[in-house]
Structure formats: structure tokens, C-alpha cells
Write a protein that holds these residues in place. Structure first.
Motif, PDB file in Angstrom:
ATOM      1  N   ALA A 127     -50.491  24.142 -33.112  1.00 41.12           N
ATOM      2  CA  ALA A 127     -49.890  24.284 -31.787  1.00 41.12           C
ATOM      3  C   ALA A 127     -48.695  25.213 -31.951  1.00 41.12           C
ATOM      4  CB  ALA A 127     -49.439  22.935 -31.241  1.00 41.12           C
ATOM      5  N   TYR A 128     -48.713  26.337 -31.220  1.00 43.05           N
ATOM      6  CA  TYR A 128     -47.605  27.281 -31.317  1.00 43.05           C
ATOM      7  C   TYR A 128     -46.348  26.626 -30.780  1.00 43.05           C
ATOM      8  CZ  TYR A 128     -51.361  30.625 -31.983  1.00 43.05           C
ATOM      9  OH  TYR A 128     -52.465  31.279 -32.453  1.00 43.05           O
ATOM     10  N   PRO A 129     -45.224  26.702 -31.511  1.00 39.36           N
ATOM     11  CA  PRO A 129     -43.981  26.112 -31.015  1.00 39.36           C
ATOM     12  C   PRO A 129     -43.639  26.697 -29.643  1.00 39.36           C
ATOM     13  CG  PRO A 129     -43.751  26.802 -33.287  1.00 39.36           C
ATOM     14  CD  PRO A 129     -45.062  27.349 -32.796  1.00 39.36           C
ATOM     15  N   VAL A 130     -43.329  25.875 -28.729  1.00 37.97           N
ATOM     16  CA  VAL A 130     -43.061  26.199 -27.330  1.00 37.97           C
ATOM     17  C   VAL A 130     -44.336  26.723 -26.669  1.00 37.97           C
ATOM     18  CG1 VAL A 130     -41.572  27.411 -25.699  1.00 37.97           C
ATOM     19  CG2 VAL A 130     -40.649  26.682 -27.896  1.00 37.97           C
ATOM     20  N   GLY A 131     -45.049  27.623 -27.304  1.00 34.36           N
ATOM     21  CA  GLY A 131     -46.379  28.034 -26.896  1.00 34.36           C
ATOM     22  C   GLY A 131     -46.513  28.925 -25.693  1.00 34.36           C
ATOM     23  N   GLY A 132     -45.411  29.418 -25.160  1.00 26.15           N
ATOM     24  CA  GLY A 132     -45.499  30.338 -24.029  1.00 26.15           C
ATOM     25  C   GLY A 132     -45.961  31.710 -24.468  1.00 26.15           C
ATOM     26  N   ARG A 133     -46.056  32.626 -23.536  1.00 27.54           N
ATOM     27  CA  ARG A 133     -46.541  33.980 -23.837  1.00 27.54           C
ATOM     28  C   ARG A 133     -45.711  34.690 -24.905  1.00 27.54           C
ATOM     29  NH1 ARG A 133     -50.471  34.931 -20.351  1.00 27.54           N
ATOM     30  NH2 ARG A 133     -50.347  34.068 -18.264  1.00 27.54           N
ATOM     31  N   ASP A 134     -44.443  34.342 -25.024  1.00 23.36           N
ATOM     32  CA  ASP A 134     -43.596  35.005 -26.013  1.00 23.36           C
ATOM     33  C   ASP A 134     -43.541  34.263 -27.348  1.00 23.36           C
ATOM     34  OD1 ASP A 134     -42.216  32.863 -24.981  1.00 23.36           O
ATOM     35  OD2 ASP A 134     -40.289  33.893 -24.897  1.00 23.36           O
ATOM     36  N   ALA A 135     -44.300  33.182 -27.506  1.00 23.93           N
ATOM     37  CA  ALA A 135     -44.270  32.400 -28.739  1.00 23.93           C
ATOM     38  C   ALA A 135     -45.263  32.887 -29.783  1.00 23.93           C
ATOM     39  CB  ALA A 135     -44.543  30.926 -28.428  1.00 23.93           C
ATOM     40  N   TYR A 136     -46.229  33.692 -29.373  1.00 22.03           N
ATOM     41  CA  TYR A 136     -47.221  34.205 -30.319  1.00 22.03           C
ATOM     42  C   TYR A 136     -47.786  35.515 -29.795  1.00 22.03           C
ATOM     43  CZ  TYR A 136     -50.737  32.415 -27.094  1.00 22.03           C
ATOM     44  OH  TYR A 136     -51.497  32.182 -25.977  1.00 22.03           O
ATOM     45  N   ASP A 137     -48.319  36.285 -30.704  1.00 26.64           N
ATOM     46  CA  ASP A 137     -48.972  37.541 -30.352  1.00 26.64           C
ATOM     47  C   ASP A 137     -50.162  37.717 -31.298  1.00 26.64           C
ATOM     48  OD1 ASP A 137     -47.827  38.309 -32.778  1.00 26.64           O
ATOM     49  OD2 ASP A 137     -46.402  39.690 -31.877  1.00 26.64           O
ATOM     50  N   GLU A 138     -50.794  38.866 -31.285  1.00 28.97           N
ATOM     51  CA  GLU A 138     -51.978  39.087 -32.131  1.00 28.97           C
ATOM     52  C   GLU A 138     -51.650  38.952 -33.615  1.00 28.97           C
ATOM     53  OE1 GLU A 138     -55.260  39.291 -31.639  1.00 28.97           O
ATOM     54  OE2 GLU A 138     -54.718  38.716 -29.610  1.00 28.97           O
ATOM     55  N   ARG A 139     -50.451  39.350 -34.017  1.00 25.60           N
ATOM     56  CA  ARG A 139     -50.062  39.209 -35.421  1.00 25.60           C
ATOM     57  C   ARG A 139     -50.023  37.739 -35.825  1.00 25.60           C
ATOM     58  NH1 ARG A 139     -45.662  37.993 -38.219  1.00 25.60           N
ATOM     59  NH2 ARG A 139     -44.491  37.680 -36.313  1.00 25.60           N
ATOM     60  N   VAL A 140     -49.453  36.897 -34.970  1.00 22.89           N
ATOM     61  CA  VAL A 140     -49.370  35.468 -35.257  1.00 22.89           C
ATOM     62  C   VAL A 140     -50.770  34.845 -35.244  1.00 22.89           C
ATOM     63  CG1 VAL A 140     -48.427  33.266 -34.442  1.00 22.89           C
ATOM     64  CG2 VAL A 140     -47.002  35.324 -34.421  1.00 22.89           C
ATOM     65  N   VAL A 141     -51.626  35.295 -34.333  1.00 23.36           N
ATOM     66  CA  VAL A 141     -53.011  34.812 -34.303  1.00 23.36           C
ATOM     67  C   VAL A 141     -53.709  35.175 -35.609  1.00 23.36           C
ATOM     68  CG1 VAL A 141     -55.261  35.130 -33.188  1.00 23.36           C
ATOM     69  CG2 VAL A 141     -53.210  34.767 -31.787  1.00 23.36           C
ATOM     70  N   ARG A 142     -53.525  36.389 -36.093  1.00 23.19           N
ATOM     71  CA  ARG A 142     -54.127  36.802 -37.379  1.00 23.19           C
ATOM     72  C   ARG A 142     -53.629  35.918 -38.517  1.00 23.19           C
ATOM     73  NH1 ARG A 142     -53.203  41.894 -35.303  1.00 23.19           N
ATOM     74  NH2 ARG A 142     -51.362  42.190 -36.586  1.00 23.19           N
ATOM     75  N   ILE A 143     -52.343  35.585 -38.503  1.00 20.05           N
ATOM     76  CA  ILE A 143     -51.775  34.711 -39.532  1.00 20.05           C
ATOM     77  C   ILE A 143     -52.436  33.336 -39.460  1.00 20.05           C
ATOM     78  CG2 ILE A 143     -49.678  33.483 -40.253  1.00 20.05           C
ATOM     79  CD1 ILE A 143     -48.128  36.010 -39.219  1.00 20.05           C
ATOM     80  N   ALA A 144     -52.571  32.801 -38.261  1.00 22.38           N
ATOM     81  CA  ALA A 144     -53.201  31.485 -38.096  1.00 22.38           C
ATOM     82  C   ALA A 144     -54.625  31.496 -38.654  1.00 22.38           C
ATOM     83  CB  ALA A 144     -53.204  31.083 -36.623  1.00 22.38           C
ATOM     84  N   ARG A 145     -55.372  32.529 -38.333  1.00 16.19           N
ATOM     85  CA  ARG A 145     -56.739  32.649 -38.867  1.00 16.19           C
ATOM     86  C   ARG A 145     -56.727  32.743 -40.386  1.00 16.19           C
ATOM     87  NH1 ARG A 145     -58.116  36.671 -34.342  1.00 16.19           N
ATOM     88  NH2 ARG A 145     -59.244  35.368 -32.876  1.00 16.19           N
ATOM     89  N   ALA A 146     -55.848  33.585 -40.922  1.00 16.20           N
ATOM     90  CA  ALA A 146     -55.786  33.795 -42.371  1.00 16.20           C
ATOM     91  C   ALA A 146     -55.411  32.510 -43.117  1.00 16.20           C
ATOM     92  CB  ALA A 146     -54.788  34.906 -42.697  1.00 16.20           C
ATOM     93  N   LEU A 147     -54.611  31.664 -42.482  1.00 13.54           N
ATOM     94  CA  LEU A 147     -54.216  30.399 -43.101  1.00 13.54           C
ATOM     95  C   LEU A 147     -55.301  29.330 -42.960  1.00 13.54           C
ATOM     96  CD1 LEU A 147     -50.464  30.265 -42.087  1.00 13.54           C
ATOM     97  CD2 LEU A 147     -51.416  30.618 -44.381  1.00 13.54           C
ATOM     98  N   GLY A 148     -56.378  29.650 -42.277  1.00 17.94           N
ATOM     99  CA  GLY A 148     -57.500  28.726 -42.183  1.00 17.94           C
ATOM    100  C   GLY A 148     -57.518  27.819 -40.969  1.00 17.94           C
ATOM    101  N   TYR A 149     -56.606  28.059 -40.018  1.00 14.45           N
ATOM    102  CA  TYR A 149     -56.643  27.249 -38.802  1.00 14.45           C
ATOM    103  C   TYR A 149     -57.876  27.642 -37.985  1.00 14.45           C
ATOM    104  CZ  TYR A 149     -51.904  25.740 -39.793  1.00 14.45           C
ATOM    105  OH  TYR A 149     -50.793  25.193 -40.371  1.00 14.45           O
ATOM    106  N   ARG A 150     -58.669  26.649 -37.583  1.00 12.87           N
ATOM    107  CA  ARG A 150     -59.882  26.911 -36.800  1.00 12.87           C
ATOM    108  C   ARG A 150     -59.564  27.169 -35.337  1.00 12.87           C
ATOM    109  NH1 ARG A 150     -63.573  22.167 -37.400  1.00 12.87           N
ATOM    110  NH2 ARG A 150     -64.794  23.431 -35.985  1.00 12.87           N
ATOM    111  N   VAL A 151     -58.523  26.493 -34.814  1.00 17.49           N
ATOM    112  CA  VAL A 151     -58.095  26.665 -33.425  1.00 17.49           C
ATOM    113  C   VAL A 151     -56.579  26.584 -33.359  1.00 17.49           C
ATOM    114  CG1 VAL A 151     -60.211  25.718 -32.420  1.00 17.49           C
ATOM    115  CG2 VAL A 151     -58.306  24.206 -32.855  1.00 17.49           C
ATOM    116  N   ALA A 152     -56.009  27.178 -32.308  1.00 17.01           N
ATOM    117  CA  ALA A 152     -54.577  27.091 -32.071  1.00 17.01           C
ATOM    118  C   ALA A 152     -54.346  26.977 -30.567  1.00 17.01           C
ATOM    119  CB  ALA A 152     -53.865  28.316 -32.631  1.00 17.01           C
TER     120      ALA A 152
END
Length: 108
Positions: free
Chosen positions: A32-57
Motif C-alpha cells: 500500500a503506497y503511503p498516503v497513496g494519492g496521485r503524488d505518492a507514486y509514479d511509474e518509477r515507484v511502480v517499477r520498484i514495487a514490481r522489481a521487489l516482487g510485489y504482485r499488487v499495490a
């Protein structure tokens, strides 16, 4: 301009994942992205989540997700807060399409 997520995100996410795995004996598959609003994550953070093995966020953006079109690392949600009554929670489960676009400030 839109604020960028913190550059320490890879280390922070990996550290959190490893701590949860150490404490529970299981590597977490969801984030779960902290705070999770539009400014809490971007494509770079999504790539990191995938690379770390998270199946969903999950974001904190309101909405529902269709299985055939879900963005698995940017899932929307229906807000359930501690102030949400049992009746409201039941209604949200029964008709998520009605409550999926409700702003965060509309609590009951």
C-alpha cells in the motif's frame, strides 16, 4: 509541478518488505503506497514495487478495478475508515460501483 516520490523509495520498500518477512516468516506480496494519492507514486515507484516482487499495490485513489483492465500496481479502492459504520460498510460491499468514486473526505 507535481512532487516526486522520495528517491529513497527502493531501499525503504526493500527494508520494509524484509522486516515484514522477518517478523511473519512470509514475504509480503502486496504493497500500500503511503498516503497513496496521485503524488505518492509514479511509474518509477511502480517499477520498484514490481522489481521487489510485489504482485499488487494499492493506492488511496477512489474507484473500483475491473479484472480485465486492472492496473495491478496502482489499484484503486473504496475507502473504509475507522469512522465507517457497519451499515455503510455493508452498503459498500453490496454496491461498490456506487461508492467507488467517493472522495476520501466523504466519510460516514
Amino acid at each position: 509541478p507535481r512532487p516526486r516520490p522520495d528517491r529513497s523509495a527502493p531501499a525503504e520498500r526493500a527494508g520494509a518488505r524484509d522486516a515484514i518477512a522477518r517478523e511473519t516468516g512470509r514475504v509480503p506480496e502486496t504493497l500500500a503506497y503511503p498516503v497513496g494519492g496521485r503524488d505518492a507514486y509514479d511509474e518509477r515507484v511502480v517499477r520498484i514495487a514490481r522489481a521487489l516482487g510485489y504482485r499488487v499495490a494499492c493506492s488511496y485513489l477512489p474507484g473500483i478495478n475491473r479484472l480485465d483492465a486492472a492496473q495491478w500496481h496502482a489499484l484503486r479502492r473504496i475507502a473504509v475508515e475507522r469512522e465507517t459504520s457497519h451499515a455503510m460498510f455493508s452498503a459498500q460491499l453490496a454496491a461498490p460501483e456506487i461508492f467507488g468514486n467517493r472522495p476520501r473526505s466523504g466519510r460516514s
